[in-house]
Design a protein around this motif. Structure first.
Motif, PDB file in Angstrom:
ATOM      1  N   GLN A   1       5.986   6.530   6.958  1.00 13.15           N
ATOM      2  CA  GLN A   1       4.726   6.752   7.659  1.00 13.15           C
ATOM      3  C   GLN A   1       4.925   7.477   8.991  1.00 13.15           C
ATOM      4  O   GLN A   1       6.005   7.445   9.585  1.00 13.15           O
ATOM      5  CB  GLN A   1       4.009   5.418   7.885  1.00 13.15           C
ATOM      6  CG  GLN A   1       3.736   4.659   6.600  1.00 13.15           C
ATOM      7  CD  GLN A   1       3.059   5.519   5.546  1.00 13.15           C
ATOM      8  OE1 GLN A   1       2.100   6.240   5.834  1.00 13.15           O
ATOM      9  NE2 GLN A   1       3.565   5.451   4.310  1.00 13.15           N
TER      10      GLN A   1
ATOM     11  N   MET B   1       0.820  -1.208   0.000  1.00  5.02           N
ATOM     12  CA  MET B   1       0.000   0.000   0.000  1.00  5.02           C
ATOM     13  C   MET B   1       0.860   1.268   0.000  1.00  5.02           C
ATOM     14  O   MET B   1       0.462   2.282  -0.572  1.00  5.02           O
ATOM     15  CB  MET B   1      -0.912   0.020   1.240  1.00  5.02           C
ATOM     16  CG  MET B   1      -1.998  -1.025   1.242  1.00  5.02           C
ATOM     17  SD  MET B   1      -3.102  -0.756   2.655  1.00  5.02           S
ATOM     18  CE  MET B   1      -3.974  -2.318   2.669  1.00  5.02           C
ATOM     19  N   SER B   2       2.008   1.202   0.686  1.00 10.56           N
ATOM     20  CA  SER B   2       2.870   2.374   0.784  1.00 10.56           C
ATOM     21  C   SER B   2       4.229   1.933   1.318  1.00 10.56           C
ATOM     22  O   SER B   2       4.436   0.751   1.617  1.00 10.56           O
ATOM     23  CB  SER B   2       2.258   3.425   1.717  1.00 10.56           C
ATOM     24  OG  SER B   2       2.157   2.909   3.037  1.00 10.56           O
TER      25      SER B   2
ATOM     26  N   THR C   1       2.444  -0.256   6.488  1.00  9.35           N
ATOM     27  CA  THR C   1       2.118   0.142   5.104  1.00  9.35           C
ATOM     28  C   THR C   1       0.661   0.563   4.956  1.00  9.35           C
ATOM     29  O   THR C   1       0.341   1.349   4.054  1.00  9.35           O
ATOM     30  CB  THR C   1       2.412  -0.995   4.113  1.00  9.35           C
ATOM     31  OG1 THR C   1       1.532  -2.114   4.373  1.00  9.35           O
ATOM     32  CG2 THR C   1       3.853  -1.457   4.201  1.00  9.35           C
ATOM     33  N   THR C   2      -0.233   0.065   5.825  1.00  4.31           N
ATOM     34  CA  THR C   2      -1.648   0.426   5.696  1.00  4.31           C
ATOM     35  C   THR C   2      -1.887   1.904   5.955  1.00  4.31           C
ATOM     36  O   THR C   2      -2.929   2.444   5.547  1.00  4.31           O
ATOM     37  CB  THR C   2      -2.530  -0.389   6.665  1.00  4.31           C
ATOM     38  OG1 THR C   2      -2.164  -0.090   8.021  1.00  4.31           O
ATOM     39  CG2 THR C   2      -2.382  -1.884   6.416  1.00  4.31           C
TER      40      THR C   2
ATOM     41  N   TYR D   1      -8.913  -4.440   1.115  1.00  8.50           N
ATOM     42  CA  TYR D   1      -8.199  -3.640   0.117  1.00  8.50           C
ATOM     43  C   TYR D   1      -7.695  -4.520  -1.019  1.00  8.50           C
ATOM     44  O   TYR D   1      -7.799  -4.155  -2.196  1.00  8.50           O
ATOM     45  CB  TYR D   1      -7.025  -2.926   0.790  1.00  8.50           C
ATOM     46  CG  TYR D   1      -6.142  -2.140  -0.156  1.00  8.50           C
ATOM     47  CD1 TYR D   1      -6.464  -0.833  -0.509  1.00  8.50           C
ATOM     48  CD2 TYR D   1      -4.991  -2.715  -0.698  1.00  8.50           C
ATOM     49  CE1 TYR D   1      -5.652  -0.112  -1.374  1.00  8.50           C
ATOM     50  CE2 TYR D   1      -4.171  -2.005  -1.559  1.00  8.50           C
ATOM     51  CZ  TYR D   1      -4.507  -0.699  -1.901  1.00  8.50           C
ATOM     52  OH  TYR D   1      -3.697   0.013  -2.767  1.00  8.50           O
ATOM     53  N   TYR D   2      -7.155  -5.684  -0.673  1.00 12.13           N
ATOM     54  CA  TYR D   2      -6.573  -6.553  -1.697  1.00 12.13           C
ATOM     55  C   TYR D   2      -7.577  -7.522  -2.317  1.00 12.13           C
ATOM     56  O   TYR D   2      -7.418  -7.913  -3.473  1.00 12.13           O
ATOM     57  CB  TYR D   2      -5.406  -7.355  -1.108  1.00 12.13           C
ATOM     58  CG  TYR D   2      -4.175  -6.530  -0.871  1.00 12.13           C
ATOM     59  CD1 TYR D   2      -3.394  -6.095  -1.934  1.00 12.13           C
ATOM     60  CD2 TYR D   2      -3.797  -6.160   0.417  1.00 12.13           C
ATOM     61  CE1 TYR D   2      -2.268  -5.320  -1.723  1.00 12.13           C
ATOM     62  CE2 TYR D   2      -2.669  -5.389   0.635  1.00 12.13           C
ATOM     63  CZ  TYR D   2      -1.903  -4.971  -0.439  1.00 12.13           C
ATOM     64  OH  TYR D   2      -0.786  -4.192  -0.229  1.00 12.13           O
TER      65      TYR D   2
ATOM     66  N   GLY E   1      -0.687   4.292   4.568  1.00 12.34           N
ATOM     67  CA  GLY E   1      -0.746   5.036   3.310  1.00 12.34           C
ATOM     68  C   GLY E   1      -2.161   5.221   2.812  1.00 12.34           C
ATOM     69  O   GLY E   1      -2.421   6.103   1.981  1.00 12.34           O
ATOM     70  N   HIS E   2      -3.101   4.412   3.300  1.00  9.55           N
ATOM     71  CA  HIS E   2      -4.496   4.494   2.853  1.00  9.55           C
ATOM     72  C   HIS E   2      -5.489   4.633   3.995  1.00  9.55           C
ATOM     73  O   HIS E   2      -6.613   5.079   3.775  1.00  9.55           O
ATOM     74  CB  HIS E   2      -4.861   3.245   2.040  1.00  9.55           C
ATOM     75  CG  HIS E   2      -4.245   3.203   0.685  1.00  9.55           C
ATOM     76  ND1 HIS E   2      -4.884   3.660  -0.449  1.00  9.55           N
ATOM     77  CD2 HIS E   2      -3.017   2.785   0.279  1.00  9.55           C
ATOM     78  CE1 HIS E   2      -4.084   3.512  -1.499  1.00  9.55           C
ATOM     79  NE2 HIS E   2      -2.959   2.979  -1.089  1.00  9.55           N
ATOM     80  N   PHE E   3      -5.106   4.231   5.209  1.00 11.58           N
ATOM     81  CA  PHE E   3      -6.043   4.223   6.333  1.00 11.58           C
ATOM     82  C   PHE E   3      -5.414   4.916   7.545  1.00 11.58           C
ATOM     83  O   PHE E   3      -4.191   4.964   7.681  1.00 11.58           O
ATOM     84  CB  PHE E   3      -6.428   2.791   6.721  1.00 11.58           C
ATOM     85  CG  PHE E   3      -7.021   1.989   5.608  1.00 11.58           C
ATOM     86  CD1 PHE E   3      -8.323   2.199   5.190  1.00 11.58           C
ATOM     87  CD2 PHE E   3      -6.262   1.023   4.955  1.00 11.58           C
ATOM     88  CE1 PHE E   3      -8.868   1.455   4.154  1.00 11.58           C
ATOM     89  CE2 PHE E   3      -6.794   0.272   3.914  1.00 11.58           C
ATOM     90  CZ  PHE E   3      -8.102   0.497   3.515  1.00 11.58           C
TER      91      PHE E   3
ATOM     92  N   GLN F   1      -9.383  -4.161   7.066  1.00  8.79           N
ATOM     93  CA  GLN F   1      -9.111  -3.187   6.009  1.00  8.79           C
ATOM     94  C   GLN F   1      -8.080  -3.734   5.018  1.00  8.79           C
ATOM     95  O   GLN F   1      -8.203  -3.535   3.805  1.00  8.79           O
ATOM     96  CB  GLN F   1      -8.596  -1.889   6.635  1.00  8.79           C
ATOM     97  CG  GLN F   1      -9.627  -1.139   7.457  1.00  8.79           C
ATOM     98  CD  GLN F   1      -9.026   0.024   8.224  1.00  8.79           C
ATOM     99  OE1 GLN F   1      -7.816   0.052   8.489  1.00  8.79           O
ATOM    100  NE2 GLN F   1      -9.861   0.986   8.596  1.00  8.79           N
TER     101      GLN F   1
END
Length: 464
Positions: free
Chosen positions: A187, A181-182, A264-265, A285-286, A267-269, A281
């Motif tokens: 982060q 995700m990132s 990494t999550t 996502y995937y 980046g979106h949450f 989540q």
């Protein structure tokens, strides 16, 4: 009398070692082992690496040491670990450990986590309570049936359920690693992890309860290895230790991946309330809508493996020490009690389990280390007594500080907290038990060494 030779004098095959290791992996790795590392990754953000090191100490190294403690002392359960301090302490410690990882907190959590994270999102809100009731009833019914015959534990956990779990977990990892995700290193870091990532990761490892479980699973592991023909204490201990290294090593690799995924999550949450939400989540996502179904299956399978180990260990230990009640009756009691507690809900269970973990973990850690090094001082009860007594006060203070606000923020709780923070070193890091335990160890060893000089008698206690 110790048997001169094993029933199976031949070395175990690689396949047999893998079966025992797989069983240990399945017993240790439950839903909490999935959700807490992911949440830790979200909390630590860019500092996920140092937080991971701290987490691995209490969530991997300590459980491995608990297995080795059982092997070194040739124990057959948590009772034997506390036995140098006398039968009353050993029995009380055994009951507290089994109550915590059993019907009060740990075992009910094996049902509530897969339901709240994997199943509840698929149900209307009004069905939540009824859904948990039905799910937990079926869940603990299955655990009871699998564990009904003690000989079924290895074949059910080691050969069937655990490989299925690993296959599904690998699928989630593969998709996440191929398209992260990132970048975890970019982060944000929450306040608590800005300057104390290692120690906060260390304390987060308590939530897995694996060090406590490792002591309780001792009786299950020893019985399983005996089924392979390794019946003498020495060879049984050797097999247990080797299998423990392999199983906990695999768990450690998975933890590293899960903590990285949690970071990494971000980046979106946003940082979630708990790791269950974050894991939900992640798979959604995937995998989209089918992610919920996979998540429910994944969590249920891995939790069932842990539940089987917990209920079997409880029943085996209590039948051994209260033999008038059969193994199957203790098993039924454990499953019914866990079912009832589970229906209080996940949030309540986690909220009230933390104080008990803060109290028990210091005792568990010092007893594990004492057991590992016990050959050096002949398992002298004097050494044990000094260390445990010195650990008791900070452990009690940690428990009070971890209670919900109704206790910790009361006048009594605040007074104890002020004393704790002002007097005990490292209290702000949750490590205030370390210095007293070291002082107790030094004093106990000094008495052990000087005992022959003062009394003219040998300082050692029996090795048994």
């Amino acid at each position: 009398m110790e048997q001169v030779q094993d029933l199976n004098p031949k070395p175990l095959s690689v396949k047999e070692y893998l079966v025992v290791s797989s069983m240990l992996f399945g017993l240790f790795f439950g839903a909490g082992n999935l959700i807490f590392p992911i949440h830790l990754g979200q909390l630590a953000g860019a500092h996920w690496g140092l937080a991971t090191v701290g987490f691995l100490v209490t969530a991997v190294v300590l459980p491995l040491l608990s297995v080795l403690a059982v092997a070194v002392t040739r124990s057959e359960g948590v009772y034997d670990i506390g036995k140098p301090l006398g039968p009353a302490f050993a029995l009380a410690f055994m009951v507290l450990i089994h109550a915590t990882i059993g019907p009060l907190f740990g075992t009910p959590r094996t049902a509530t986590i897969p339901f709240s994270v994997g199943v509840q999102p698929l149900l209307p809100a009004s069905w939540a309570h009824a859904g948990l009731l039905v799910f937990s009833l079926l869940f603990f019914g299955a655990a009871f049936l699998i564990s009904f015959r003690e000989s079924n534990v290895m074949s059910s956990v080691g050969k069937v359920l655990n490989p299925l779990f690993l296959l599904m977990l690998f699928a989630v990892f593969a998709m996440a690693f191929m398209a992260p995700m990132s970048h975890a290193s970019n982060q944000s870091v929450t306040a608590a992890y800005q300057h104390a990532s290692f120690f906060n990761g260390f304390l987060q490892g308590y939530n897995t309860m694996d060090a406590l479980a490792g002591l309780a699973f001792g009786v299950t592991v020893v019985a399983a290895v005996r089924q392979l023909g390794k019946t003498t204490p020495k060879s049984n201990a050797r097999v247990t230790a080797k299998a423990g290294v392999l199983a906990t090593g695999m768990i450690g690799l998975i933890y590293v991946g899960l903590i990285w995924l949690g970071a990494t999550t971000l980046g979106h949450f946003k940082v979630s309330a708990d790791g269950g939400v974050a894991f939900n989540q992640l798979v959604t996502y995937y995998l989209g809508n089918i992610g919920h179904a996979l998540l429910a299956t994944l969590l249920t399978v891995t939790c069932l493996t842990t539940a089987v180990g917990l209920v079997a260990a409880f029943a085996q230990d209590f039948h051994k020490h209260f033999s008038r009640v059969s193994y199957q009756t203790w098993l039924g009691f454990m499953c019914v009690a866990s079912f009832l507690t589970a229906n209080f809900g996940l949030d309540t269970i986690i909220q009230w389990s933390t104080p008990m973990l803060m109290f028990l973990y210091p005792f568990a850690m010092v007893l594990i280390l004492l057991s590992i090094f016990s050959p050096l001082f002949k398992r002298d009860p004097v050494v044990y007594a000094f260390v445990v007594v010195c650990t008791a006060v900070p452990a009690l203070l940690d428990m009070v500080a971890a209670f919900p606000p109704v206790v910790s923020q009361s006048a009594f709780g605040k007074a104890l907290g002020a004393f704790q923070q002002g007097v005990l070193p490292f209290a702000s890091l949750g490590m205030d038990w370390v210095v007293p335990a070291v002082v107790g160890a030094v004093a106990g060893l000094a008495v052990h060494v000087l005992k022959p000089v003062l009394t003219g008698q040998p300082a050692s206690a029996s090795d048994r």
